[in-house]
Design an enzyme around this catalytic site. Structure first.
Site, PDB file in Angstrom:
ATOM      1  CG  ASP A  52      -2.125   1.034   1.101  1.00 20.59           C
ATOM      2  OD1 ASP A  52      -2.458   1.576  -0.154  1.00 20.59           O
ATOM      3  OD2 ASP A  52      -2.733   1.326   2.175  1.00 20.59           O
ATOM      4  CG  ASP A 107      -3.569  -6.965  -4.889  1.00 18.24           C
ATOM      5  OD1 ASP A 107      -4.598  -7.704  -4.972  1.00 18.24           O
ATOM      6  OD2 ASP A 107      -3.637  -5.703  -4.696  1.00 18.24           O
ATOM      7  CD  GLU A 163      -1.208   0.189  -3.722  1.00 16.70           C
ATOM      8  OE1 GLU A 163      -1.678   1.002  -2.809  1.00 16.70           O
ATOM      9  OE2 GLU A 163      -2.391  -0.501  -4.353  1.00 16.70           O
TER      10      GLU A 163
END
Length: 393
Positions: free
Chosen positions: A149, A289, A179
């Site tokens: 994140d 992911d 990310e």
């Protein structure tokens, strides 16, 4: 800052256990469901997807968020294209590379961090040293996949040290990150000198593969483009040698948003195709992911022959089912509970020679920080694998 974790491991018991189950009735039944992964909590000075910028560090001064001597250089990154709310569906499916501009804004608490680079290095190396007593056997492979994140610039004073603490504690052979952004990458590269870094891009947000130099030898790497992606996604691959065996590691961040299902499945097909095309002597491990809903895998007819879902191989452990879980992870605010197995690990064993099998799976990042949030809105997945000879099988 030391976290105490008590992970639950799961032991491989044999062949895959059945098909993919629905992740959550509450989350999948909601027609308006979107992964609002970038929406910030009310009550804090968070930035919305409708025009407010999020302050992050620029690549050339990556340690600004952890080193007080760089506090004069700040960067604002437009995060609006990453918000997955109903009101921004069209905009989010046209995600361009992350745009960064200089600003003197002090709105974000992420710019107020004054932890030194030396402190972070000591934290990381201290965890590595502590973990030596728990090191895996010489021929046991450890792999961690985690969407960290990076687009969330809040609470970095605690989240960055926490990330390094986890990476130092487990000190795995292969790290698969999603990310990641340039400032995060610069910090990790400056501190984790014991790893070789491979990146899926050099701007915006991207994936990376980290190989522990003392255990894994890089042979070659490759980036496979997704021709129809609207979110700059791709597949990052690394062929390496571990304990005398050749392996191929892959990671990707598949297209986000429920409405991007078709593109996501197109990308998944490419991942599976690459896994199946690998040399017979290679073991292939994909971790990333995937943003997958279980019904999407069923739509493709399930995981193809020759490729195995590691979670299923380990008996579908319930405590490892949900990797994006807003019931237990409060980093993002959405109007209803969402529990999904977005993050997955796939295995294609070598067609000749010793076979790699999973020993355990554990979720990482479950410790709540002092700020009241977690290291990421995703849990990481830590897996261990061992080789079995033909006789042992």
């Amino acid at each position: 800052m030391e976290h105490t974790l008590s992970p639950v491991s799961h032991t491989y018991t044999g062949a895959p256990a059945g098909g993919d189950r629905d992740s959550s009735k509450s989350s999948e039944a909601s027609k308006g469901h979107k992964k609002t992964g970038k929406k910030k909590k009310q009550g804090k000075k968070k930035h919305s997807a409708k025009g407010k910028d999020q302050t992050l560090t620029e690549e050339t001064s990556a340690h600004q968020c952890v080193n007080s001597e760089h506090t004069q250089s700040r960067t604002t990154c437009d995060q609006s294209t990453q918000t997955e709310t109903e009101s921004t569906q069209t905009q989010a499916t046209q995600t361009p590379p992350l745009q960064c501009t200089h600003t003197q804004s002090t709105e974000s608490r992420s710019t107020q961090t004054s932890i030194s680079k030396l402190t972070l290095k000591q934290l990381y190396e201290g965890q590595v040293s502590k973990g030596q007593d728990q090191a895996s056997s010489a021929d046991q492979l450890t792999v961690l996949t985690w969407n960290i994140d990076g687009l969330d610039g809040e609470d970095l004073k605690e989240r960055i040290p926490s990330l390094l603490e986890y990476l130092g504690k487990y000190h795995v052979d292969v790290v698969l990150l999603q990310e990641l952004i340039p400032p995060y990458l610069k910090i990790l590269q400056d501190i984790m000198k014991d790893y070789e870094f491979l990146e899926g891009s050099d701007n915006g947000y991207f994936t990376a593969i980290l190989l522990r130099r003392s255990r894994v030898e890089l042979l070659e790497s490759n980036i496979v483009k997704y021709p129809t992606t609207e979110m700059t996604r791709n597949l990052l691959m690394a062929t390496a040698k571990f304990s005398g065996h050749q392996l191929c590691f892959m990671t990707s961040h598949l297209e986000s948003l429920k409405i991007s299902s078709q593109e996501r499945l197109n990308q998944l097909r490419r991942v599976w195709k690459r896994m199946k095309e690998a040399a017979d002597s290679q073991t292939v491990i994909f971790g990333g992911d995937t943003n997958l809903r279980d019904w999407e895998v069923k739509k493709l007819g399930g995981v193809p022959d020759g490729i195995l879902d590691v979670w299923e191989m380990l008996g579908e452990p319930e405590d490892c089912r949900y990797t994006w879980d807003t019931v237990n992870n409060n980093n993002k605010e959405i109007p209803f509970p969402a529990r999904l197995r977005f993050d997955r690990v796939y295995l294609r064993t070598a067609r000749e020679g010793p076979q790699l099998r999973p020993d355990s799976m554990t979720l990482v990042g479950l410790e709540k920080l002092k700020c009241g949030r977690f290291t990421s809105d995703h849990w990481g997945i830590l897996c261990t694998f061992s080789f079995q000879s033909q006789i042992e099988q």
